[in-house]
Design a protein around this motif. Structure first.
Motif, PDB file in Angstrom:
ATOM      1  N   TYR D 159       0.816  -1.210   0.000  1.00 37.55           N
ATOM      2  CA  TYR D 159       0.000   0.000   0.000  1.00 37.55           C
ATOM      3  C   TYR D 159       0.854   1.268   0.000  1.00 37.55           C
ATOM      4  CZ  TYR D 159      -4.438  -2.392   0.691  1.00 37.55           C
ATOM      5  OH  TYR D 159      -5.562  -3.160   0.520  1.00 37.55           O
ATOM      6  N   PRO D 160       0.729   2.088  -1.027  1.00 39.82           N
ATOM      7  CA  PRO D 160       1.499   3.329  -1.041  1.00 39.82           C
ATOM      8  C   PRO D 160       1.128   4.239   0.134  1.00 39.82           C
ATOM      9  CG  PRO D 160      -0.065   3.257  -2.886  1.00 39.82           C
ATOM     10  CD  PRO D 160      -0.067   1.908  -2.256  1.00 39.82           C
ATOM     11  N   GLY D 161      -0.125   4.175   0.553  1.00 37.72           N
ATOM     12  CA  GLY D 161      -0.538   5.005   1.691  1.00 37.72           C
ATOM     13  C   GLY D 161       0.196   4.620   2.962  1.00 37.72           C
ATOM     14  N   VAL D 162       0.484   3.345   3.114  1.00 38.76           N
ATOM     15  CA  VAL D 162       1.224   2.906   4.290  1.00 38.76           C
ATOM     16  C   VAL D 162       2.681   3.365   4.191  1.00 38.76           C
ATOM     17  CG1 VAL D 162       2.067   0.872   5.519  1.00 38.76           C
ATOM     18  CG2 VAL D 162      -0.328   0.991   4.805  1.00 38.76           C
ATOM     19  N   HIS D 163       3.262   3.239   3.017  1.00 43.96           N
ATOM     20  CA  HIS D 163       4.648   3.719   2.865  1.00 43.96           C
ATOM     21  C   HIS D 163       4.711   5.223   3.117  1.00 43.96           C
ATOM     22  CE1 HIS D 163       5.846  -0.007   0.309  1.00 43.96           C
ATOM     23  NE2 HIS D 163       5.450  -0.302   1.521  1.00 43.96           N
ATOM     24  N   ALA D 164       3.684   5.941   2.663  1.00 39.97           N
ATOM     25  CA  ALA D 164       3.690   7.391   2.848  1.00 39.97           C
ATOM     26  C   ALA D 164       3.642   7.760   4.327  1.00 39.97           C
ATOM     27  CB  ALA D 164       2.520   8.020   2.099  1.00 39.97           C
ATOM     28  N   ILE D 165       2.859   7.028   5.116  1.00 40.56           N
ATOM     29  CA  ILE D 165       2.772   7.390   6.538  1.00 40.56           C
ATOM     30  C   ILE D 165       4.040   6.957   7.298  1.00 40.56           C
ATOM     31  CG2 ILE D 165       1.471   5.349   7.301  1.00 40.56           C
ATOM     32  CD1 ILE D 165       1.002   8.936   8.565  1.00 40.56           C
ATOM     33  N   ILE D 166       4.671   5.853   6.869  1.00 45.20           N
ATOM     34  CA  ILE D 166       5.971   5.504   7.467  1.00 45.20           C
ATOM     35  C   ILE D 166       6.950   6.653   7.220  1.00 45.20           C
ATOM     36  CG2 ILE D 166       7.948   3.938   7.412  1.00 45.20           C
ATOM     37  CD1 ILE D 166       6.092   1.687   6.536  1.00 45.20           C
ATOM     38  N   ASN D 167       7.040   7.067   5.970  1.00 42.81           N
ATOM     39  CA  ASN D 167       7.960   8.155   5.639  1.00 42.81           C
ATOM     40  C   ASN D 167       7.612   9.433   6.403  1.00 42.81           C
ATOM     41  OD1 ASN D 167       9.363   6.581   3.761  1.00 42.81           O
ATOM     42  ND2 ASN D 167       7.923   7.115   2.122  1.00 42.81           N
ATOM     43  N   HIS D 168       6.322   9.722   6.469  1.00 44.55           N
ATOM     44  CA  HIS D 168       5.921  10.971   7.119  1.00 44.55           C
ATOM     45  C   HIS D 168       6.277  10.964   8.602  1.00 44.55           C
ATOM     46  CE1 HIS D 168       3.881  14.551   8.314  1.00 44.55           C
ATOM     47  NE2 HIS D 168       3.251  13.855   9.248  1.00 44.55           N
ATOM     48  N   ARG D 169       6.016   9.855   9.274  1.00 42.05           N
ATOM     49  CA  ARG D 169       6.260   9.875  10.724  1.00 42.05           C
ATOM     50  C   ARG D 169       7.765  10.074  10.990  1.00 42.05           C
ATOM     51  NH1 ARG D 169       1.548   9.595  12.976  1.00 42.05           N
ATOM     52  NH2 ARG D 169      -0.090   8.162  12.292  1.00 42.05           N
ATOM     53  N   LEU D 170       8.608   9.494  10.151  1.00 42.86           N
ATOM     54  CA  LEU D 170      10.048   9.703  10.328  1.00 42.86           C
ATOM     55  C   LEU D 170      10.435  11.141   9.988  1.00 42.86           C
ATOM     56  CD1 LEU D 170      11.149   6.326   8.723  1.00 42.86           C
ATOM     57  CD2 LEU D 170      11.375   6.929  11.146  1.00 42.86           C
ATOM     58  N   GLU D 188       9.800  14.644  -0.031  1.00 43.79           N
ATOM     59  CA  GLU D 188       9.734  14.679  -1.494  1.00 43.79           C
ATOM     60  C   GLU D 188      10.097  13.325  -2.105  1.00 43.79           C
ATOM     61  OE1 GLU D 188       8.321  16.524  -3.526  1.00 43.79           O
ATOM     62  OE2 GLU D 188       7.794  18.107  -2.122  1.00 43.79           O
ATOM     63  N   LEU D 189      11.025  12.605  -1.477  1.00 40.47           N
ATOM     64  CA  LEU D 189      11.303  11.251  -1.958  1.00 40.47           C
ATOM     65  C   LEU D 189      10.046  10.401  -1.842  1.00 40.47           C
ATOM     66  CD1 LEU D 189      14.811  10.682  -0.332  1.00 40.47           C
ATOM     67  CD2 LEU D 189      14.319  10.840  -2.774  1.00 40.47           C
ATOM     68  N   SER D 190       9.318  10.582  -0.759  1.00 38.81           N
ATOM     69  CA  SER D 190       8.084   9.837  -0.563  1.00 38.81           C
ATOM     70  C   SER D 190       7.038  10.258  -1.595  1.00 38.81           C
ATOM     71  CB  SER D 190       7.574  10.090   0.858  1.00 38.81           C
ATOM     72  OG  SER D 190       6.412   9.354   1.119  1.00 38.81           O
ATOM     73  N   HIS D 191       6.933  11.537  -1.826  1.00 33.87           N
ATOM     74  CA  HIS D 191       6.001  12.071  -2.824  1.00 33.87           C
ATOM     75  C   HIS D 191       6.283  11.465  -4.198  1.00 33.87           C
ATOM     76  CE1 HIS D 191       4.426  16.016  -4.934  1.00 33.87           C
ATOM     77  NE2 HIS D 191       3.712  14.963  -5.246  1.00 33.87           N
ATOM     78  N   ALA D 192       7.575  11.395  -4.552  1.00 37.98           N
ATOM     79  CA  ALA D 192       7.932  10.897  -5.879  1.00 37.98           C
ATOM     80  C   ALA D 192       7.553   9.435  -6.059  1.00 37.98           C
ATOM     81  CB  ALA D 192       9.424  11.088  -6.138  1.00 37.98           C
ATOM     82  N   THR D 193       7.604   8.628  -4.995  1.00 41.41           N
ATOM     83  CA  THR D 193       7.288   7.206  -5.192  1.00 41.41           C
ATOM     84  C   THR D 193       5.839   6.858  -4.886  1.00 41.41           C
ATOM     85  OG1 THR D 193       8.084   6.688  -2.987  1.00 41.41           O
ATOM     86  CG2 THR D 193       9.638   6.410  -4.786  1.00 41.41           C
ATOM     87  N   THR D 194       5.168   7.655  -4.067  1.00 37.04           N
ATOM     88  CA  THR D 194       3.784   7.308  -3.717  1.00 37.04           C
ATOM     89  C   THR D 194       2.770   8.242  -4.344  1.00 37.04           C
ATOM     90  OG1 THR D 194       3.748   8.738  -1.765  1.00 37.04           O
ATOM     91  CG2 THR D 194       4.563   6.486  -1.449  1.00 37.04           C
ATOM     92  N   GLY D 195       3.201   9.393  -4.856  1.00 36.86           N
ATOM     93  CA  GLY D 195       2.255  10.376  -5.370  1.00 36.86           C
ATOM     94  C   GLY D 195       1.520  11.120  -4.263  1.00 36.86           C
ATOM     95  N   ILE D 196       1.911  10.846  -3.015  1.00 37.54           N
ATOM     96  CA  ILE D 196       1.260  11.473  -1.854  1.00 37.54           C
ATOM     97  C   ILE D 196       2.206  12.513  -1.279  1.00 37.54           C
ATOM     98  CG2 ILE D 196       0.419  11.047   0.492  1.00 37.54           C
ATOM     99  CD1 ILE D 196      -0.266   8.162  -0.487  1.00 37.54           C
ATOM    100  N   ASP D 197       1.709  13.749  -1.143  1.00 38.47           N
ATOM    101  CA  ASP D 197       2.544  14.896  -0.792  1.00 38.47           C
ATOM    102  C   ASP D 197       2.129  15.415   0.592  1.00 38.47           C
ATOM    103  OD1 ASP D 197       3.769  17.373  -0.632  1.00 38.47           O
ATOM    104  OD2 ASP D 197       3.104  18.083  -2.594  1.00 38.47           O
ATOM    105  N   ILE D 198       2.826  14.947   1.606  1.00 37.61           N
ATOM    106  CA  ILE D 198       2.518  15.397   2.973  1.00 37.61           C
ATOM    107  C   ILE D 198       3.668  16.273   3.458  1.00 37.61           C
ATOM    108  CG2 ILE D 198       1.897  14.679   5.314  1.00 37.61           C
ATOM    109  CD1 ILE D 198       1.285  11.913   4.299  1.00 37.61           C
TER     110      ILE D 198
END
Lengths: 315, 315, 315, 315, 315, 315
Positions: D159-170, D188-198
């Motif tokens: 799930y990209p959403g799960v990867h995005a929240i892992i990245n975000h919390r760190l 931004e690395l997370s944004h580039a791979t998940t399309g999710i920009d937090i």
């Protein structure tokens, strides 16, 4: 059940136990070496980093032959400047690691280590053009010394003896500037790929050529003149290690041969001790030499020996 | 038209034809070897995998010297445990490949092969702390044996003789446990990078040191005591292969020398057959020895030979 | 301030100056070599490319032993065809680089160079099945020649002598077809990894085996019969280079030994000059041979020498 | 003639000229930015280094799911300790680069930068176990929130959403500790791979789940409660940037929505400004919300709009 | 003192403490998930392995366009056979990992898992030619559907929508065969590189084309006819998740739209629920559709909305 | 029995059969496309090569920010010259592949293709300094346009919108010079990593800034003035494709919007057709615009819509 799981099942290894025993072994060693057990980072130069450094140095000395395949001649200077910058700063980092390491014994302050590293890097950089010019004489010597060579380009691409002398001249410069560990590492990297073992302390004149090369050993205090030619398995070694009045080994004392200009030494010859092989002498294959040889002399295995060999007998 | 297309145009290779002829060659070979032609996967250990394994083993035995450059001392145990886990399972997989391969001849069931692999892995793991301790004696021997060595760290980083004995002690453990093919592969990987060829069957005591090393050959049944020092191009070989009453080669029969404690053997010496070199003996460079040598003896090439060599004569 | 910045601060290197001096050195060299200074691209084959080529060639000749670990036998032909296609086109490109380079001297037009490259590639491809068949005899010779060998598979995986003969047979084919620089590069890559130095011009019969191998040197015009066995550090060299009436070296003139069928040459033997070692002869370790040896003869070092060696004397 | 040479021939590029013009452009820029033209090294963190860091962090948080494929559970702790050591020291280096860079403006001494970096690394390390625990709530939220999910393992792997929240919390931890540039790079690395920009500044409660995710944007001062679920293309943005009395943008002023516990926001919804979406509210797909929404409310596009859409008309 | 040492000095991290806390977090999680704490190896498919698998699959389906750059057309079949062999066995290994993992819940024996994996691999392999043929219709649809496309080759090289449908058709085959986790992983790899999120369960007819593509979401039970064209940010989603009489989510129940042949859906349109969009209908940009649409209808945003938008007002 | 063997046993795949069916599929396609079946090499540019090219181009335009981490400022010019040389010749090779490919249709001779490639490379090289200068305005626009930006360096390192405009300006230059396929490939590589899809034909003025960016689509004939700011998910698209009198699509006809200077377009806005958005206009989030907008206008979603959204109703 997969192979992996099967193996795990029959393999209840106590990794923690082995880790602990290895730790004990390291602790015993460190205590025996009088070392602090206080944690620190690794502080030695890296073989891998030096390997990359040598690739860059070969490339910047001979850009169109040993540089990147897609390099064009009109971009040579850009390539060299860019590579040189990277080389010098990598060298500076590795030097600092070496100097800090030895500084423990030498009571060198970090600032002094840094300043010494900077000095060595500057001097090394300044020496590169002269190194290229003397290497050109070595390339020509190889081309003229081997009737099988078709061109100077083939010599640069293929001959392990040429790669060994490129490596040696660079290592020797570092050695002379005090970077003995880096010099030694470069010499061993060269040994591993060419089979030619030249101590970085050895002094070697222009137009030097080693043919075939496997098994050649040249010692730390050897002095070699100009236009010398050497074949595989030649040893320029020490007869015995000199000691001082108390029986201690005298480090760095001259103990390897002096080879004067224009000497040729054929395969398997062994030359031991601080003796002099006079200018223009020729040492035949497999000879064993422990005394001075006059200029122009031609040594070979005695007839008797050769004769003995040709009288068949059971082995 | 590009170079590529041009070449293709003038190059109407019938790849299918060559593929077919290569298949015929393989079929003939397989039939000649009495092999089934039934398809199967590759079932031999991999050089590349073993190469990586050796890097890991060097690292876990000497983490701060041969391990990863960025390792810090307070994470040593984590690094070792993690590397050890990987090493042992890789080793287990390669072992299974070896045992399955030899099982064809030995009528070993897959389950037996697996259980034997697990046993070998466990025993190998348990031996590592002792291996580290004996290697520490080798490192010290190298440091004390070479006046040019500046520190034990330089010795670990640079000396091919030290790398060769690290590799040998690991290979010998595997050999003793029955993993002869893996042991042999490790020995040959070591040979390729150090120029030192030690059969994994050779038995070698503590504090062993090979200097320079290129061209050293040590045979399968050689037995070497403690504190032995050897130089480049020394051969500890077989004089002839022993045969049984029917003329068959007796595999594994003792046929290489026994070198007792504290022997020194200089460069190029050849020692052949199941003879004994007594404790404390010294063999000079290039000597050829096929009989027992008493303890404490000092052998060298005869004066006559050296003299002959120094009387110049044309070659 | 980081270490990096510190170093930069104390290190005001004038890179531009060193680049300029290196340029002067290159210009002097190019002028001395009679070369145009006009910019061009690099035009020599690449060591790295050839290294990859050899991996592919080993794989396609022995797919289940030296090919990719995950290859399955029922996909062998697909793997071989696909690899062969890549190999031949890479070879074609490297050949064109060699031929264009030498064309400068040989006044070969680009079109002629291309057509010659295509011819060589075709002939090389066609020779591969025969090469595999003769290599099978070498593998068997190694298996039968070493009592320590457990299987033909171990021989293929581990023995440097086997890898050296695989490389040599491929290099020799290229050499015979006129691709002398590529052949030489392959020979040196093989030398670097096996320690065995065989000139690609040497002619070698079937069932050839080199054991241990480090330090073996075989010269360009050597001719070796069938079922010959050679040990480490054997030299088949030239005694002196033949010259024509004007004193010029006669390139390519026969100057290395002829070794007839079924000869065995033990470690360290030196055989020099265009002499013939008769069929079935045995040359003992370390012998020095510069005259013909009759068929069936058995040469060894003289007793006197061995005796001398066993009478202890100080060194 | 090869393609390469041909091209060179028709392409007499003056590289030096372009290099000079690019230098002029850089000089103009640096002067305009008020920068010293004095040479220095690069002093910014590296995208590539951070990319590797994130792989390690995912692995040490979820070793058996996102760690190395061959990891075994009984070596987990060794793997984690070893990875953690590498991660923290890499992070320390990158932090020093960031702090030195910003120190130019902040008049921070190198020693202060170093001490601050050490503090941040310590605090980040200490936060990891709590991060793992809150991420476990996110994984469960994803598993329960998507009827298509088969297992928590699938959720972690895919799930990209799960990867995005892992990245975000760190990233958020680093952001809170003052490492804003590293935090931004990770985002931004997370944004580039998940399309999710937090934005790393956003505050997000436990059990958070983003499904599909492409196009989601969450702003710097957004505050999100527990058990919130969000779908693709949702924007939690600023309506307008607040300015102070002089018209200057007020950096960091709260300008993004507050989303209370248990809110669900369907795909394409746009929520703008410092408004509050009350606990348990549901925002339908594509709604446009710029005012507070009471707890428990259910918003959807008006009927009229849907009706309009279903009355066919030409486009 | 180096930066590294400085940092270490000010950074006395207790790595062991953090490792222990992370272990506690994992243990709590595993207990909460009802998992055994007994050590085992990793048992899930690998993202990295699947990534390589997809590269190979693209290459073998379109060898001269998406295969290796140096492939020549007359070696196509060799390349495909060799790649196919590798692909199928890698797929078999990953499948076994998936099946063993799910077998824990499904009480599948290892032997059954293996046999099921073999069945899936066979069926997947057999489906590849048909997959290539239907993909050809998609490529043509893209070429004809975008006036900016210059050739079918450009379409294959560049269009993310074409890569997404290649990935989907392969993932859908695996999904239909029961390899739902592998299918999902492939879909997410595709989502990450194309921004297009198609659930592997979706059924899609021939000649399908997605232009631009970022933000497209297509749900698990969507059914799409032939010659359908879709633009970026289109959602074919579920309106609400159907539940059974007890309020439990009904997994797999049809909840996404049916799109009949020849429908065009413009950017940003949202189509929700198990509704039918009749053959030949056109949905305008940004429309929101939750009811059936008759065949041939043309939906667009209402005039009022557009008008509203063009009457300027402050924001 | 290993897993591998087990699988093979139960998996008697006829690879040859599948290879044959795939060949049939390709043959049918090639015949349908009117292609010769005569073997040839691959003749299309390579995604991988272009990916590397873009890394080099980013580095040479912004050496101290996007170049190699160890680059020092006083070696910038060397780095740029060396990189530029590599870039231009790689570009030349890829260009020849594109031109040869399209030459099949355009009846371009190989010599003409080569000369055209050389012309494009020269013009592209000459444009780089101006590209750097205009990109500097984009970097400043990003810095000033986002209150969260701390420095121009952060903007260069992190912002996907900045990377997208760097890529676009390079692609647009190639597109204008006729290298449409390379331009398209670069645009798609950029799309895949930034989520921003700008057709290389679009004309964009200085000081352009896209914030967040995911889902932005800008069409081929769009014309954008100076100082324009755009947010995520904005579409500048075509309303319908213009056709000529015979109903054929008119390729290249102006069909996308003209955006004048100083326009701001908020997230999700859709602007379709050859309309003009007057200078200084502001388009609010999610608006749908298909008619001209006067200069200075401020468009937003109508109140009614927002109101509708805030009146809760069930979904």
């Amino acid at each position: 059940m997969t192979r992996h799981d099967d193996l795990a099942h029959t393999l209840p290894l106590d990794i923690g136990q082995i880790v602990a025993e290895l730790r004990d072994a390291r602790t015993d060693w460190r205590l025996a070496q009088g070392r602090s057990l206080e944690p620190r980072g690794r502080d030695l130069p890296s073989r891998e980093v030096l390997r990359g450094l040598m690739v860059d140095l070969h490339g910047l000395l001979f850009p169109m032959r040993l540089g990147p395949p897609d390099l064009r001649q009109d971009a040579e200077d850009f390539y060299i400047g860019s590579t040189l910058d990277r080389v010098l700063h990598t060298l500076g980092e590795q030097l600092q690691l070496e100097l800090q390491h030895s500084a423990r014994h030498a009571h060198l302050s970090p600032r002094e280590a840094q300043s010494r590293a900077a000095h060595i890097v500057r001097a090394f950089a300044a020496s590169l053009p002269a190194t290229r010019r003397i290497l050109d004489t070595d390339v020509l010597a190889a081309y003229h010394g081997d009737p099988a060579a078709h061109s100077v380009d083939e010599v640069l691409l293929c001959y392990p003896g040429v790669h060994a002398i490129i490596n040696h001249r660079l290592a020797h410069t570092l050695y002379s500037l005090g970077a003995t560990l880096l010099a030694r590492l470069i010499a061993e990297l060269s040994h591993a790929t060419t089979g030619i073992d030249i101590h970085p302390g050895a002094t070697i004149g222009a137009s030097f050529f080693i043919d075939h090369g496997t098994g050649v050993v040249i010692g730390e205090t050897a002095v070699i003149g100009q236009r010398v030619r050497i074949y595989q398995a030649v040893t320029l070694g020490a007869k015995r290690f000199p000691t001082d009045e108390t029986g201690q080994l005298k480090k760095g004392a001259p103990r390897h041969p002096v080879i004067e200009d224009d000497v040729v030494i054929y395969a398997g010859a062994t030359v031991l001790g601080r003796i002099t092989i006079g200018a223009g002498a020729t040492l035949g294959g497999n000879v064993w030499v422990t005394h001075n040889v006059p200029a122009g002399a031609q040594l070979a295995l005695s007839h008797s020996q050769d004769a003995a060999a040709t009288s068949p007998e059971p082995i």
